[in-house]
Design an enzyme around this catalytic site. Sequence first.
Site, PDB file in Angstrom:
ATOM      1  N   LYS A   1       0.874  -1.179   0.000  1.00 52.85           N
ATOM      2  CA  LYS A   1       0.000   0.000   0.000  1.00 52.85           C
ATOM      3  C   LYS A   1       0.905   1.221   0.000  1.00 52.85           C
ATOM      4  O   LYS A   1       1.547   1.540   0.990  1.00 52.85           O
ATOM      5  CB  LYS A   1      -0.917   0.007   1.223  1.00 52.85           C
TER       6      LYS A   1
ATOM      7  N   ARG B   1     -16.362   1.230  -3.537  1.00 50.37           N
ATOM      8  CA  ARG B   1     -15.513   0.818  -2.432  1.00 50.37           C
ATOM      9  C   ARG B   1     -16.185  -0.425  -1.872  1.00 50.37           C
ATOM     10  O   ARG B   1     -17.152  -0.340  -1.126  1.00 50.37           O
ATOM     11  CB  ARG B   1     -15.438   1.912  -1.368  1.00 50.37           C
TER      12      ARG B   1
END
Length: 549
Positions: free
Chosen positions: A239, A399
């Site tokens: 990430k 999402r």
Amino acid sequence: MLDEVRATSSTLTKISALGRYLASLADDDLRRACTFLRGAPFPPGDPRRLGVGWVAIGEVLRELTRAPDDEFHATYRRHGDLGDTAAALLAQYPPAPALFQAPLTLETVARGFEAIAGAQGAASRRVKAAALRSLFHDATPREGAYLVKIITSDMRVGLREGLLLPAIASASGRDAAEVRHAALLIADPGEIAVRARHGALHETAIEPGRPFRFMLASPVDAPRDAFADSVPALWVEDKYDGVRVQVHRTAQRVAILSRTLDDVTAVFPELVAPLEAAGHSFVFDGEIVAWKGTRPLPFFLLQQRLQRRDPAGLMDEIPVVLLCFDVLHLDGRDLLGAPLSARRAVLDALLPRGPVRLSTGSLARTPEELDARFHAARDAGHEGIVMKRPDSPYQPGRRGRLWTKWKPGVGTLDVVVVAAEYGHGKRAGILSDYTFAVRDGARLATIGKAYSGLTDEEIAGLSAWFHAHTRRDLGPLRLVEPVRVLEVAFDAITKSQRHDSGYALRFPRIVRIRDDKSADEIDTLDRVRALHAALVRRAAGTADGWPPP
Ligand code: AMP
């Protein structure tokens, strides 16, 4: 018309008023109206910038209205908003009539904006001021207010996509869900409105050169949660702590767009040449990270590059790389529906080069493997991991659970500031203490207050913004428009009656200002409840060693 929208609090009345207005316009004006209704002079992804700020607008207004300086400042203080100040001054001191006066039309406004954005070189200030003067000269006071809001991209009449898209549906007689879906694939509402009118929504697909909405990841609180949907394996990537971008390459140009769909190509000249050299027409999804040698540099360095006026200025001091993790279109082929594993194979074969690279990824089959991957990512200097289902399509604007993310520690929350207070000591007179909220359906629920973590410069910027966007001035405290999003870290979440969410954060500190997120995207009360439950489990020693040390 916008005043009619503003005057009513009923959403349905707003939508039908807007719908009737949009339906009355010819195609070109329909595009322009949708662009302006978003509160911007140009459609999303358009690289043009007006390059005029409050100072330039203020100068033109003073000159046109000949309002005395103290009157100008008093009016501004009374309204706390430059748009409303413009309306008040134009009403009180109407500009002298000109030889060629004509009412403003959508077309003249669009041409004015083009002239302002196009002004270059030594005479640019003069040209911009002349174009501004002519726009304000022809504007009614209310039009003047909206001009200011569009020029400063500060439209807050509740005209976010939540109203505009249903209004487009109502104007064209289409289904609102169909319009919303198309708007995820093509972010320009003007284009969507024209397609809706001509019955062409079903043909909407992402296209190189047209911005679309990013797919996002949901947070998980423990590695095993990522396997909750009984997926046999997950594709795990670092990430990265940078800026998310979509890259469009067509035969004409390379465009790099940020998460807010602003064109940031000019900030990263070193990425353009390798992307051009890659050939093909494509759309990539990835993250730009400040990078030196084999390791990422902290996010704030990247931010310095984004804030610089001369983009190439810090190119050598703060080098960047683009880490590509997805390809959504290649040479006329739409890849959205293809599984991630297939898209990744396509991306691998394109062999990016130099500062344009592939993200680091591998498959993990157990929570233990995820744990190891997580620690490797942290050791390599990254924020955490993102876990993606190998069979997942790319869903613009969603999402969901197809992508999940795991960050260290108790975690952070994205919150919106709802109130600001004056600080003490060297922060006296500065709005530096912020009360913030999470989302609970349509309501915002306060959860904490923080005053540490930002630089003096950042606080000064926020303070000025809150002054200008105060909803109610209660002396030491100001209720402010819920627009500015912060990422806050904390040590624990406790149940508390002090805030109306029923929870409070312990030792909250501001990690950063998240201007890339809107108040629609902040964390929810449900997530707070889930985090609280996970912390209680952890305290009871039943959380499988979470969080990592
Ligand atoms: P957050 O900033 O906590 O909301 O996390 C979501 C963000 O993680 C996305 O918007 C991306 O900018 C970023 N991100 C970093 N690395 C990746 C990756 N490998 N895949 C997808 N998103 C990523």
